[in-house]
Motif scaffolding. Structure first.
Motif, PDB file in Angstrom:
ATOM      1  N   THR A   1       1.063  -1.197   0.146  1.00  0.00           N
ATOM      2  CA  THR A   1      -0.001  -0.142  -0.007  1.00  0.00           C
ATOM      3  C   THR A   1       0.944   1.301   0.029  1.00  0.00           C
ATOM      4  O   THR A   1       0.443   2.436   0.124  1.00  0.00           O
TER       5      THR A   1
ATOM      6  N   GLN B   1       4.863  -5.391   3.877  1.00  0.00           N
ATOM      7  CA  GLN B   1       3.767  -4.848   4.295  1.00  0.00           C
ATOM      8  C   GLN B   1       3.452  -4.391   5.982  1.00  0.00           C
ATOM      9  O   GLN B   1       2.849  -3.415   6.438  1.00  0.00           O
ATOM     10  N   GLU B   2       4.292  -5.250   6.723  1.00  0.00           N
ATOM     11  CA  GLU B   2       4.316  -5.232   8.208  1.00  0.00           C
ATOM     12  C   GLU B   2       4.682  -3.935   8.741  1.00  0.00           C
ATOM     13  O   GLU B   2       4.441  -3.141   9.554  1.00  0.00           O
TER      14      GLU B   2
ATOM     15  N   THR C   1      -9.016  -6.137   2.945  1.00  0.00           N
ATOM     16  CA  THR C   1      -9.334  -4.907   2.964  1.00  0.00           C
ATOM     17  C   THR C   1     -10.252  -4.295   1.713  1.00  0.00           C
ATOM     18  O   THR C   1     -10.282  -5.047   0.833  1.00  0.00           O
TER      19      THR C   1
ATOM     20  N   ARG D   1      -1.072  -7.050   9.958  1.00  0.00           N
ATOM     21  CA  ARG D   1      -1.996  -7.407   9.408  1.00  0.00           C
ATOM     22  C   ARG D   1      -2.196  -8.934   9.551  1.00  0.00           C
ATOM     23  O   ARG D   1      -1.044  -9.568   9.435  1.00  0.00           O
TER      24      ARG D   1
ATOM     25  N   ASP E   1       2.002  -1.149   7.687  1.00  0.00           N
ATOM     26  CA  ASP E   1       0.852  -1.219   8.660  1.00  0.00           C
ATOM     27  C   ASP E   1       1.196  -0.813  10.094  1.00  0.00           C
ATOM     28  O   ASP E   1       0.513  -0.250  10.670  1.00  0.00           O
TER      29      ASP E   1
ATOM     30  N   ALA F   1      -3.208   1.976   9.713  1.00  0.00           N
ATOM     31  CA  ALA F   1      -1.854   1.329  10.253  1.00  0.00           C
ATOM     32  C   ALA F   1      -2.619   0.096  11.193  1.00  0.00           C
ATOM     33  O   ALA F   1      -3.511   0.721  11.833  1.00  0.00           O
ATOM     34  N   TRP F   2      -1.920  -0.753  11.092  1.00  0.00           N
ATOM     35  CA  TRP F   2      -2.381  -1.932  12.045  1.00  0.00           C
ATOM     36  C   TRP F   2      -1.140  -1.972  13.079  1.00  0.00           C
ATOM     37  O   TRP F   2      -0.174  -2.377  12.719  1.00  0.00           O
TER      38      TRP F   2
END
Length: 691
Positions: free
Chosen positions: A437, A538-539, A472, A502, A542, A497-498
């Motif tokens: 993203t 991606q971590e 998502t 995720r 996020d 943000a996670w």
């Protein structure tokens, strides 16, 4: 016995001759002895002066006696039964003149015309060479000449004068004169418009006119056209003759509005053409008068599309106040910026003729040359034009969205098993079917195809593609896409943000749909998931890490080159302590150098950790250099081993966690992407010490 009656008769005839020859006029002068009798006479039109009187008393006596005799014999008439003397003895010579007005070549006359003049002497005038009625009043004479008796054209006539009372009248001097007589009517023709034709109200009616001698003007309604232009056509003498060929044959024009109105029906118009002398011809003509442009409308399709998408007919109405001539269309595919030319789609404009309507006042028109096979889903702009018989054009525009629908039929519907063949991210040269993203990596260019064996080739154009999110929300294609195969783009929207990472990979599903004739069949979906590397990366996004490593910063266990005795990952040495086959690991050679100097076995309990795994460990720093592959934990059994290994690591530029924190292992790191070494930790400026 003597016949005294005959004697007196002869005497009186003789004396009457004297009275005709002499005009006795008494003038009494001062002094009786000088009295005289002037007598005027005309001989050959020459006046003779007076002479002395011969015995005044004798003549008075004679005249008195003559008057008494005449009074006594009222039956005697002067000149009756006079012997046939020569005319010179009893007919006076006279003089006749002709007036200049109306004479040729200066003037032209209308038949019936006239001529006049003056006489001197006695008698009356007449004109020879033509038949007419003459009259006189005193010394003025005139003749009105009838059309039947006066020739048309330039003719010379003779004016005569004769005595009224003499048995043998004497002809006076006979002058001649010429007059130009126009006895014929002018002629006119109309060249525009044709009889029964159509003309604009703002146009002019045009024609030609001819006359034997000279045109005057043509009149229509309250307006007229003068052939003389600025020339003056009359003066005191009469109608002026210019003897000009351009006045014998000439063109003319008058406004249509002078003789007609906007009625919408066949109208008659009357013109009056006159020549210079007033001969007039009536000219009649008929025409239709057009006052407004035609009106045209589009009734199908309406704004929300065609009533029957399977039969995309275009139809409407058109009308005109007089008569339509032609109807045509333009059809534009706004999505593809192209035009329909009647058989195919082309670039640029194209006109399509619509049959029917010519000559009608109102008509319903229809165009069926565009079929469902020529259309695709999208927006179409249609312009309709109508032209009337005089060239006026009216137009209208309509827009309509077209949703193409197909019907597969029951057999085809059950037989199709549509599956997406491939989905490829064309933005990358490697690992093409992945993304994150990050704003620089959130666009996916997809190449999608249905297996040829699963869809008939003729239906490839009927394939439509959609994209749906999995874990998502996802983006949508930037424009409607179809076809098989098809390329389109999906933009991954930003996501929150996670904090803990995720739970699964970011993914989408691509669906194919085949439509035909009102029916459709959808495919099973093809998943588009992040690969393992981008799922790991991606971590960092996020969990809002300050640094997000790129794909090139990671190493795969299958491709790792072992620098020495440190395998990438095994049961006893956990260089990759994460959850993926990928790790950021750039310190392998340094660890090998430390081991060589240390000279003993070095077991790594923890090397690289992915952010989500690192956050799950108790007491782990969330921004630990382990998540960037810049730290390793080496197991030790004694404080001496810890101290020895710490000194060697510091000598190789490491930052070592204090013994008080990690007494059972040596945490050594070389922070580059991670936060810098703490100032109190053992490093180049701080020696290694035990608690």
């Amino acid at each position: 016995m003597r016949d005294w009656t005959a004697v007196f008769r002869r005497f009186f005839c003789f004396y009457s001759d004297l009275l005709l020859l002499y005009d006795v006029n008494f003038d009494i002068f001062t002094g009786f002895g000088n009295m005289s009798l002037p007598v005027r006479r005309y001989t050959n039109n020459t006046r003779v002066s007076t002479r002395p009187m011969l015995g005044y008393l004798r003549q008075v006596l004679f005249s008195s006696l003559l008057a008494a005799v005449i009074t006594s014999f009222p039956g005697l008439v002067l000149g009756v039964d006079c012997p046939p003397y020569e005319p010179s003895y009893y007919c006076l010579e006279t003089k006749v003149t002709v007036g200049s007005g109306g004479q040729y070549p200066r003037y032209i006359q209308k038949s019936p015309g006239s001529v006049s003049g003056h006489t001197e002497g006695a008698g009356f005038g007449c004109v020879t060479g033509g038949v007419g009625v003459c009259g006189w009043s005193g010394h003025d004479w005139s003749c009105s000449i009838t059309a039947g008796g006066l020739a048309s054209g330039a003719v010379t006539y003779t004016a005569n004068l004769q005595s009224e009372t003499c048995e043998y009248p004497r002809t006076a001097t006979s002058p001649t004169f010429s007059i130009l007589v126009d006895a014929g009517n002018p002629q006119a023709t109309i060249s525009f418009p044709d009889s029964g034709g159509i003309v604009k109200i703002e146009d002019n009616i045009r024609g030609e006119a001819t006359d034997d001698y000279q045109l005057g003007a043509i009149y229509g309604g309250a307006q007229h056209y003068s052939f003389l232009g600025t020339r003056t056509g009359h003066d005191d003498g009469g109608t002026i003759y210019f003897n000009d060929d351009s006045l014998r044959s000439a063109s003319w024009e008058l406004p249509v509005s002078a003789v007609t109105t906007c009625k919408g029906i066949l109208q008659g118009a009357t013109f009056y053409l006159s020549d210079a002398v007033g001969n007039t011809t009536e000219v009649n003509h008929s025409m239709y008068v057009d006052c407004v442009a035609p009106v045209i409308s589009i009734n199908e399709p309406a704004g929300d599309g065609w009533t029957d998408p399977l039969k995309p007919v275009i139809r409407g109405n058109a009308s005109d106040d007089i008569a339509l001539d032609k109807i045509w269309l333009t059809i534009k595919d706004e999505t593809a910026d192209r035009y329909w030319d009647g058989s195919d789609w082309v670039a640029g404009g194209a006109l399509i003729a619509v049959a029917g309507g010519a000559g009608e006042i109102t008509t319903e028109w229809e165009y069926s040359g565009l079929t469902k096979d020529n259309l695709r889903s999208g927006v179409y702009t249609i312009r309709a034009y109508a032209r009337d018989k005089v060239g006026r054009i009216g137009s209208t525009m309509g827009g309509s969205a077209y949703k193409k629908r197909y019907y597969l039929g029951s057999k085809k519907f059950t037989a199709f098993d549509v599956n997406v063949k491939t989905v490829t991210n064309e933005r990358r040269t490697t690992a093409q079917d992945s993304f994150t993203t990050l704003s620089s990596e959130n666009s996916i260019f997809i190449l999608a195809e249905i297996l040829p064996a699963r869809v008939a080739p003729e239906l490839n154009g009927n394939v439509r593609w959609t994209v749906a999110g999995m874990n998502t929300q996802s983006g949508r294609p930037s424009e409607p896409v179809g076809g098989n195969p098809s390329r389109f783009r999906v933009s991954v929207p930003p996501i929150p943000a996670w904090p803990s990472g995720r739970p699964g990979p970011l993914g989408y599903r691509v669906f194919a749909r085949v439509e035909q004739d009102g029916g459709a069949i959808g495919s099973t979906g093809k998943s588009i998931l992040q690969d393992e590397l981008d799922q790991c990366r991606q971590e960092y996004v996020d969990m809002n890490k300050l640094t997000k490593p790129g794909r090139a910063d990671f190493t795969n266990a299958a491709t790792y080159v072992n620098p020495g005795d440190f395998p990438f990952a095994n049961s006893t040495s956990k260089i990759n302590y994460g959850q993926y086959h990928w790790a950021v690991f750039s310190i392998g050679q340094i660890l090998q150098d430390i081991r060589n100097e240390y000279g003993g076995v070095m077991l790594t309990s923890s090397g690289y950790r992915n952010p989500r795994f690192n956050a799950s460990l108790p007491k782990s720093d969330r921004n630990s250099p382990h998540i960037y592959g810049e730290a390793a934990d080496i197991d030790v059994d004694t404080d001496d081993e810890w101290l020895e290994l710490c000194d060697i690591a510091v000598a190789h530029g490491a930052c070592v966690e204090p013994h008080s924190i990690s007494s059972g292992w040596v945490h050594m790191g070389w922070p580059i992407l991670a936060p810098a070494c703490r100032s109190t930790w053992p490093h180049g400026a701080v020696p290694c010490e035990l608690d």
